[in-house]
Design an enzyme around this catalytic site. Structure first.
Site, mmCIF file in Angstrom:
data_model
loop_
_atom_site.group_PDB
_atom_site.id
_atom_site.type_symbol
_atom_site.label_atom_id
_atom_site.label_comp_id
_atom_site.label_asym_id
_atom_site.label_seq_id
_atom_site.Cartn_x
_atom_site.Cartn_y
_atom_site.Cartn_z
ATOM 1 N N SER A 87 0.827 -1.197 0.000
ATOM 2 C CA SER A 87 0.000 0.000 0.000
ATOM 3 C C SER A 87 0.864 1.251 0.000
ATOM 4 O O SER A 87 2.020 1.208 0.403
ATOM 5 C CB SER A 87 -0.919 0.026 1.223
ATOM 6 O OG SER A 87 -2.111 -0.666 0.959
ATOM 7 N N GLY A 90 -3.087 -0.435 -3.787
ATOM 8 C CA GLY A 90 -1.880 0.106 -3.176
ATOM 9 C C GLY A 90 -1.358 1.384 -3.788
ATOM 10 O O GLY A 90 -0.264 1.834 -3.436
ATOM 11 N N GLY A 104 -8.121 1.479 -3.195
ATOM 12 C CA GLY A 104 -8.976 1.920 -2.103
ATOM 13 C C GLY A 104 -8.619 3.349 -1.752
ATOM 14 O O GLY A 104 -9.331 4.302 -2.069
ATOM 15 N N ARG A 105 -7.434 3.479 -1.141
ATOM 16 C CA ARG A 105 -6.954 4.788 -0.701
ATOM 17 C C ARG A 105 -6.989 5.852 -1.812
ATOM 18 O O ARG A 105 -7.394 6.988 -1.574
ATOM 19 C CB ARG A 105 -5.501 4.627 -0.220
ATOM 20 C CG ARG A 105 -4.862 5.856 0.341
ATOM 21 C CD ARG A 105 -3.333 5.650 0.448
ATOM 22 N NE ARG A 105 -3.013 4.320 0.908
ATOM 23 C CZ ARG A 105 -2.876 3.987 2.193
ATOM 24 N NH1 ARG A 105 -3.007 4.902 3.128
ATOM 25 N NH2 ARG A 105 -2.604 2.747 2.543
ATOM 26 N N ARG A 152 -3.326 5.537 11.988
ATOM 27 C CA ARG A 152 -2.226 5.341 11.038
ATOM 28 C C ARG A 152 -0.888 5.937 11.488
ATOM 29 O O ARG A 152 0.149 5.302 11.293
ATOM 30 C CB ARG A 152 -2.615 5.848 9.646
ATOM 31 C CG ARG A 152 -3.770 5.036 9.029
ATOM 32 C CD ARG A 152 -4.011 5.389 7.571
ATOM 33 N NE ARG A 152 -2.870 5.045 6.745
ATOM 34 C CZ ARG A 152 -2.001 5.906 6.258
ATOM 35 N NH1 ARG A 152 -2.134 7.190 6.477
ATOM 36 N NH2 ARG A 152 -0.985 5.484 5.542
ATOM 37 N N TYR A 208 1.672 2.984 11.578
ATOM 38 C CA TYR A 208 2.582 2.920 10.427
ATOM 39 C C TYR A 208 3.583 4.078 10.385
ATOM 40 O O TYR A 208 4.238 4.261 9.367
ATOM 41 C CB TYR A 208 1.797 3.014 9.116
ATOM 42 C CG TYR A 208 0.700 2.006 8.904
ATOM 43 C CD1 TYR A 208 0.941 0.635 8.980
ATOM 44 C CD2 TYR A 208 -0.579 2.436 8.558
ATOM 45 C CE1 TYR A 208 -0.074 -0.265 8.739
ATOM 46 C CE2 TYR A 208 -1.600 1.532 8.317
ATOM 47 C CZ TYR A 208 -1.345 0.178 8.416
ATOM 48 O OH TYR A 208 -2.343 -0.712 8.178
ATOM 49 N N CYS A 222 -4.798 8.457 26.462
ATOM 50 C CA CYS A 222 -3.777 8.196 27.475
ATOM 51 C C CYS A 222 -2.659 7.364 26.887
ATOM 52 O O CYS A 222 -2.536 6.163 27.184
ATOM 53 C CB CYS A 222 -4.401 7.478 28.658
ATOM 54 S SG CYS A 222 -5.145 8.648 29.762
ATOM 55 N N GLU A 223 -1.881 7.966 26.017
ATOM 56 C CA GLU A 223 -0.862 7.236 25.280
ATOM 57 C C GLU A 223 0.071 8.286 24.679
ATOM 58 O O GLU A 223 -0.390 9.153 23.944
ATOM 59 C CB GLU A 223 -1.566 6.447 24.159
ATOM 60 C CG GLU A 223 -0.723 5.540 23.340
ATOM 61 C CD GLU A 223 -0.441 4.209 24.026
ATOM 62 O OE1 GLU A 223 -1.311 3.713 24.765
ATOM 63 O OE2 GLU A 223 0.657 3.710 23.816
ATOM 64 N N TYR A 234 -8.856 4.461 5.719
ATOM 65 C CA TYR A 234 -8.275 3.818 6.896
ATOM 66 C C TYR A 234 -8.261 4.721 8.128
ATOM 67 O O TYR A 234 -7.458 4.520 9.020
ATOM 68 C CB TYR A 234 -6.864 3.292 6.579
ATOM 69 C CG TYR A 234 -6.858 2.443 5.332
ATOM 70 C CD1 TYR A 234 -7.500 1.214 5.329
ATOM 71 C CD2 TYR A 234 -6.276 2.890 4.151
ATOM 72 C CE1 TYR A 234 -7.545 0.442 4.178
ATOM 73 C CE2 TYR A 234 -6.313 2.122 2.994
ATOM 74 C CZ TYR A 234 -6.947 0.910 3.020
ATOM 75 O OH TYR A 234 -6.996 0.139 1.891
HETATM 76 C C1 PLP Z 1 -5.857 -3.173 1.218
HETATM 77 C C2 PLP Z 1 -6.030 -3.861 -0.057
HETATM 78 C C3 PLP Z 1 -6.330 -3.134 -1.210
HETATM 79 C C4 PLP Z 1 -6.435 -1.641 -1.224
HETATM 80 O O1 PLP Z 1 -5.232 -1.008 -0.897
HETATM 81 P P1 PLP Z 1 -5.084 0.572 -1.084
HETATM 82 O O2 PLP Z 1 -3.738 0.876 -0.558
HETATM 83 O O3 PLP Z 1 -6.172 1.202 -0.275
HETATM 84 O O4 PLP Z 1 -5.244 0.849 -2.538
HETATM 85 C C5 PLP Z 1 -6.547 -3.823 -2.371
HETATM 86 N N1 PLP Z 1 -6.468 -5.173 -2.418
HETATM 87 C C6 PLP Z 1 -6.181 -5.903 -1.327
HETATM 88 C C7 PLP Z 1 -6.106 -7.371 -1.440
HETATM 89 C C8 PLP Z 1 -5.957 -5.288 -0.121
HETATM 90 O O5 PLP Z 1 -5.654 -6.016 0.965
#
Ligand code: PLP
Length: 478
Positions: free
Chosen positions: A239, A277, A321-322, A363, A367, A394-395, A424
């Site tokens: 990712s 990713g 996704g992201r 995050r 990360y 509290c961290e 996320y």
């Molecule tokens: C998390 C994930 C994605 C999406 O990743 P992004 O970084 O949000 O684009 C796509 N495929 C699989 C299998 C994932 O685990």
């Protein structure tokens, strides 16, 4: 209101405490368009607005902290992927952020949708997604999750273990269902990103190794099953990836595997999924490739690989996704305290505490993710100072933005806006310290104020409702 007045001589020392990439901004009030959603800006009154609605109005109506999602921007990013990869399938990775409404947008924009649990799957289905355009991931899918997926007829189940294949076969034999599956393989690529979000090197839980032959075993097992229809293979290399080098290696290794499978079985599998990713800009140090250039290089890589191996170009799918939801959303917080802290070096750091934190964005803690931020309720002409935006938990690791320049008059009551909070953040949110999770509000398309709730704010009573007691006092949360 109290104001921080940082003496001029301190500035150089404070700057020395920041990371090298962070430079003093020319205009601390500016919103870098690479980081913010398309309809975000700062009005003449100095207040940040999005789709014609000011952040102060949003907070007055919906409370603080708050996530604000720009619907027009979401749809635009979804269409950009769909069009750049025309002829291929784009699966929005619902784990980044999913509600029924979001699923309906994905459906309307003609994308497919990836889920990785029963909760995500039922949300997608109830949002109106056609099951045939849904994928189900997961390295440990439950019987109930598999039953739901098979009974509605999802387009693909991405299998991740031999135990799962056995479980799917048993379910299919009991019910007469048929399973369309892809085999998740590890291409042995270490994407250039933080270790914990790189998923295609060998020593991690996902996928079947290509290198040790496990992938081929799983593929043959599915291929020879009378109840499983093996469509192809799947590879996800990590990712927040910025270049195509990792995808190129993954494409080469997966295409080689498809070639070996054809040699072994005489069958050319029709599908290849290259995963998600694709990176986004969280700070001005990030410069992701455009979706168009990404699409052009992936097409070229896959076509060359296929030609070199005498294979048809498989039907390709991707899973961003992201890159679709991340930049659509800003997180809004209200400043509660401002505290200068002396560092060992003699420099000073300004700790700005807000009303959220690691429970609404894990995050940075998980990360070491970097973010940026601005004061959003006003513009300021005061010289910027190096700040660290921290939460209320509290961290000590409860950091939202590790290093950022904010105007030196940052004060309690100010609104902080953090761009890139769509992916996320809410989806990984927790109730740590019994903190209710913030609402996610949609701002509509066009300039007229149009807002609605995508996910309502949790209340303390929501949290208490999980606790069966005993209740021995009548005291109520105010
Ligand atoms: C998390 C994930 C994605 C999406 O990743 P992004 O970084 O949000 O684009 C796509 N495929 C699989 C299998 C994932 O685990």
């Amino acid at each position: 209101m109290t104001h921080m007045h940082v003496a001029g001589s301190v500035h150089a020392d404070v700057a020395a405490a920041g990371p090298q990439w962070l430079t003093l901004p020319d205009d601390v009030n500016a919103l870098d368009p690479a980081l913010w959603s398309g309809s975000a800006g700062r009005g003449h009154d100095g207040i940040v607005d999005v789709a014609g609605v000011s952040v102060t109005d949003l907070l007055a109506e919906y409370g603080s902290p708050l996530y604000v999602l720009d619907e027009a921007d979401f749809r635009q990013r979804a269409r950009t992927f769909r069009d750049a990869f025309a002829g291929w399938d784009v699966y929005y990775a619902g784990k980044a952020f999913l509600t029924r409404t979001v699923a309906s947008w994905i459906d309307e924009e003609g994308l497919c949708l990836d889920t990785c649990t029963g909760g995500e799957l039922i949300t997608a289905l109830q949002g109106g997604m056609d099951p045939a355009r849904i994928g189900l991931h997961g390295n440990n899918k439950s019987i109930d999750e598999l039953k739901l997926a098979l009974s509605v007829g999802v387009g693909r189940i991405i299998v991740d273990s031999l135990d799962e294949i056995t479980r799917i076969e048993k379910l299919c034999r009991e019910t007469g269902w048929h399973a369309r599956v892809m085999v998740r393989v590890t291409a042995g690529v270490e994407a250039h990103t933080h270790e914990y979000i790189a998923t295609a090197h060998e020593d991690q839980k996902f996928g079947f190794s290509i290198t040790n032959g496990a992938a081929m075993v799983a593929m043959v097992r599915c291929h020879t099953s009378d109840v499983i229809d093996l469509q192809g293979i799947h590879s996800h290399i990590g990712s927040q990836i910025f270049d195509t080098a990792g995808f190129e290696v993954a494409a080469r290794r997966t295409m080689k595997l498809l070639e070996q499978f054809r040699q072994a079985t005489g069958t050319a599998l029709p599908e290849l999924d290259l995963g998600g990713g694709f990176g986004i800009a969280y700070t001005n140090q990030d410069s992701p490739a455009t979706v168009e250039s990404l699409a052009a290089s992936l097409r070229e890589i896959v076509t060359l690989e296929a030609r070199g191996r005498g294979l048809e170009v498989p039907h390709i799918s991707l899973e961003p996704g992201r890159a679709i939801v991340g930049p659509t959303t800003m997180a809004l917080y209200t400043v509660g305290t401002v505290k200068p802290v002396d560092l060992d070096t003699g420099a000073q750091r300004i700790y700005v505490s807000v009303d959220g934190g690691m429970s609404d964005n894990i995050r940075p803690a998980l990360y070491a993710a970097e973010y940026s931020a601005v004061i959003a309720n006003r513009a300021s002409t005061v010289t910027p100072v190096l700040c660290r935006i921290v939460g209320k938990h509290c961290e000590a690791g409860d950091i939202l933005v590790r290093d950022v320049y904010l105007p030196g008059d940052v004060s309690p009551g100010d609104v902080i806006a953090v761009p890139g909070a769509g992916a996320y953040s809410r989806s990984m949110a927790s109730n740590y310290n019994h903190v209710p999770r913030p609402a996610v509000v949609r701002v509509g398309i066009g300039d007229h104020p149009d807002t609605s709730v995508l996910l309502r704010r949790e209340s303390i009573d929501d949290l208490l409702s999980l606790d069966p007691g005993p209740v021995t006092s009548e005291v109520q949360w105010p």
